[in-house]
Design an enzyme around this catalytic site. Structure first.
Site, PDB file in Angstrom:
ATOM      1  N   THR A  41       0.860  -1.181   0.000  1.00  0.00           N
ATOM      2  CA  THR A  41       0.000   0.000   0.000  1.00  0.00           C
ATOM      3  C   THR A  41       0.896   1.231   0.000  1.00  0.00           C
ATOM      4  OG1 THR A  41      -0.099   0.298   2.411  1.00  0.00           O
ATOM      5  CG2 THR A  41      -1.626  -1.307   1.430  1.00  0.00           C
ATOM      6  N   CYS A  42       0.291   2.405   0.044  1.00  0.00           N
ATOM      7  CA  CYS A  42       1.097   3.622   0.058  1.00  0.00           C
ATOM      8  C   CYS A  42       1.923   3.739   1.333  1.00  0.00           C
ATOM      9  CB  CYS A  42       0.206   4.848  -0.108  1.00  0.00           C
ATOM     10  SG  CYS A  42      -1.075   5.005   1.156  1.00  0.00           S
ATOM     11  N   SER A  93      -1.571   1.319  11.569  1.00  0.00           N
ATOM     12  CA  SER A  93      -1.812   2.253  10.465  1.00  0.00           C
ATOM     13  C   SER A  93      -1.465   3.687  10.842  1.00  0.00           C
ATOM     14  CB  SER A  93      -3.283   2.196  10.041  1.00  0.00           C
ATOM     15  OG  SER A  93      -3.616   0.915   9.558  1.00  0.00           O
ATOM     16  N   GLU A 115      -8.000   2.528  11.083  1.00  0.00           N
ATOM     17  CA  GLU A 115      -8.638   2.667   9.761  1.00  0.00           C
ATOM     18  C   GLU A 115      -9.014   1.289   9.224  1.00  0.00           C
ATOM     19  OE1 GLU A 115      -7.408   1.801   6.661  1.00  0.00           O
ATOM     20  OE2 GLU A 115      -5.340   1.244   7.064  1.00  0.00           O
ATOM     21  N   PRO A 116     -10.170   1.185   8.568  1.00  0.00           N
ATOM     22  CA  PRO A 116     -10.701  -0.119   8.177  1.00  0.00           C
ATOM     23  C   PRO A 116     -10.216  -0.636   6.829  1.00  0.00           C
ATOM     24  CG  PRO A 116     -12.318   1.568   7.695  1.00  0.00           C
ATOM     25  CD  PRO A 116     -11.136   2.278   8.323  1.00  0.00           C
ATOM     26  N   ALA A 165     -16.894  18.964  -7.495  1.00  0.00           N
ATOM     27  CA  ALA A 165     -15.454  19.261  -7.600  1.00  0.00           C
ATOM     28  C   ALA A 165     -14.649  17.986  -7.357  1.00  0.00           C
ATOM     29  CB  ALA A 165     -15.017  20.362  -6.648  1.00  0.00           C
ATOM     30  N   GLY A 193     -11.371  17.585  -6.651  1.00  0.00           N
ATOM     31  CA  GLY A 193     -10.073  17.829  -6.023  1.00  0.00           C
ATOM     32  C   GLY A 193      -9.654  16.699  -5.109  1.00  0.00           C
ATOM     33  N   ASN A 200     -12.074  15.808  -2.023  1.00  0.00           N
ATOM     34  CA  ASN A 200     -13.240  15.041  -2.457  1.00  0.00           C
ATOM     35  C   ASN A 200     -12.848  13.654  -2.978  1.00  0.00           C
ATOM     36  OD1 ASN A 200     -15.666  16.181  -1.821  1.00  0.00           O
ATOM     37  ND2 ASN A 200     -15.930  17.290  -3.745  1.00  0.00           N
TER      38      ASN A 200
END
Length: 444
Positions: free
Chosen positions: A46-47, A118, A123-124, A198, A200, A203
């Site tokens: 992952t990142c 995490s 976080e799920p 938008a 961005g 969002n």
């Protein structure tokens, strides 16, 4: 089989190195190469992390050598493989790698799956990412029966942690908070239409969380159709990977009032200096919708949605400040819940380890019995052939009994000698007495 993990994450390595060690289109080849060296594997990329989880077969650790030394050689070889596969000098990545074995590896994997390791506590998404990684590994032949069993235990334990503690119960990001609100307001969020005003970065994070709820349609309103299309392609790929149906629509900002009545959930975050969604627009949308509820999230500063909209019946309006206030309190709750979660993880690791030992014992007993049966069959065939050749039956049976007893006593004798050399007196006594009483019980 013993579990091991080698990897880097956001705590140990800079983003530049994590990028070089990340896996994408090369995942299939990596699984194929890695699985040839180990007893099952999966790669979580992952990142925030790149981790190799794999099993080391007990048979690869020789009886005559030092098990710890043999295990260390295997781990070193896998670390070198990772460097070679990514065309990086091993010395460059060595200071950033963590290498865990046995209970510590299992503890780490469970903490990762439960969201305790995490960047955003609890976080799920990471559990779903691990599931996807295992699915890819299985697709490329990287999941052995033993390793597959262990992955299921990790998934079940992670669900227990999240169910029995509040470590993931409260929203701590704007995107997750929006998705959480959707689940509280709508009975079936998957049936909702999501309108994104938008395209961005803010969002984008929100839509990733809301899309994960399985919404069937997403409408993207944006001045630039190119940027909207890029985000739409990204969402389509996510839906395909999750095997979910998703309808996507892109419209210009001038069509906002036309598509607003279609939306159950709205997230707006533009750079406009004036409100894009007025009181009258929402009032008209509610009339067309026959007053079905709407969730509107305004993440923009200045605001995209006129504050008066919040006074309308059947409208749930949240500003960025509203969400930030909720998030601040939730972070504190998660940190407190994490203490309970860590204790539960320790208990679950001990339980899984015990189950693994039982699984290993069953396998070893099955293998031992198969070897014993095969040896018995060889000796019996040899004895029957001698009888058929006319040799004295009594002599043949005596020889058969002697050879069989010698074979049966060989392994237990080695076990007693090994216990004498490597175990304490109490363990030696237990092994010896267990073997002696087993034969006495047979006589009775």
């Amino acid at each position: 089989m013993k579990l091991a993990v080698i990897g880097v994450n956001h705590k140990t390595a800079p983003v530049e190195l994590r990028e070089r060690l990340s896996f994408g289109s090369d995942m299939g080849q990596a699984i194929s190469e890695l699985s040839a060296q180990v007893n099952g594997c999966t790669i979580v990329s992952t990142c925030n992390r790149s981790e190799l989880y794999f099993g080391i077969d007990d048979h690869s650790l020789t009886d005559e050598g030092d098990d710890d030394a043999q295990s260390s050689k295997t781990l070193q070889a896998i670390g070198q493989w990772l460097a070679d596969f990514k065309n990086i000098d091993f010395e460059q990545i060595a200071p950033y790698l963590y290498i865990y074995e046995d209970d510590r590896a299992l503890n780490h994997w469970l903490r990762v799956a439960a969201g305790l390791d995490s960047m955003i506590l609890g976080e799920p998404q990471i559990l779903g990412q691990i599931r996807q990684a295992v699915a890819v590994s299985r697709e490329h032949g990287g999941v052995s029966s033993e390793f597959g069993w262990l992955t299921q235990q990790v998934f079940a334990a992670a669900r227990t942690v999240r169910r029995d503690t509040k470590v993931g119960a409260q929203a701590v990001t704007l995107g997750f908070a929006t998705a959480k609100l959707a689940t509280q307001i709508f009975d079936n969020p998957s049936d909702c239409t999501f309108l994104l005003v938008a395209a961005g970065e803010m969002n984008r994070l929100v839509v990733h969380n809301v899309a994960a709820l399985g919404v069937k349609k997403i409408i993207i309103v944006n001045r630039s159709p190119e940027r909207a299309q890029t985000l739409a392609d990204e969402l389509a790929e996510m839906a395909k990977a999750a095997n979910r149906a998703l309808e996507l629509e892109i419209v210009g900002l001038d069509k906002l009032s036309d598509v607003l009545p279609k939306a159950d959930i709205v997230s707006s975050c533009s750079g406009s200096m004036q409100a894009l969604i007025s009181f009258d627009m929402v009032k008209n949308a509610l009339k067309i919708r026959r007053h079905q509820p709407m969730l509107l999230v305004d993440l923009a500063v200045p605001r995209d949605i006129e504050p008066a909209v919040g006074k309308l019946d059947d409208v749930y309006l949240y500003s960025v400040d509203d969400l930030q206030t909720v998030i601040a309190g939730n972070i504190a709750e998660r940190k407190q819940a994490a203490v309970e979660a860590e204790l539960l993880v320790g208990q679950l690791v001990a339980k899984i380890t015990e189950q693994m030992q039982v699984q290993t014992a069953r396998t070893q007993i099955k293998e031992y019995r198969a070897v014993a049966d095969a040896h018995r069959e060889r000796l019996l065939a040899k004895a029957m052939a001698r009888i058929e050749d006319g040799e004295d039956t009594k002599m043949v049976l005596e020889t058969f009994a002697h050879e069989l007893s010698q074979a049966l006593m060989h392994s237990p004798s080695r076990l007693i000698r090994h216990s004498a050399q490597h175990s304490d007196a109490q363990t030696l006594e237990m092994v010896a007495q267990t073997l002696i009483h087993s034969y006495r019980d047979k006589q009775v």
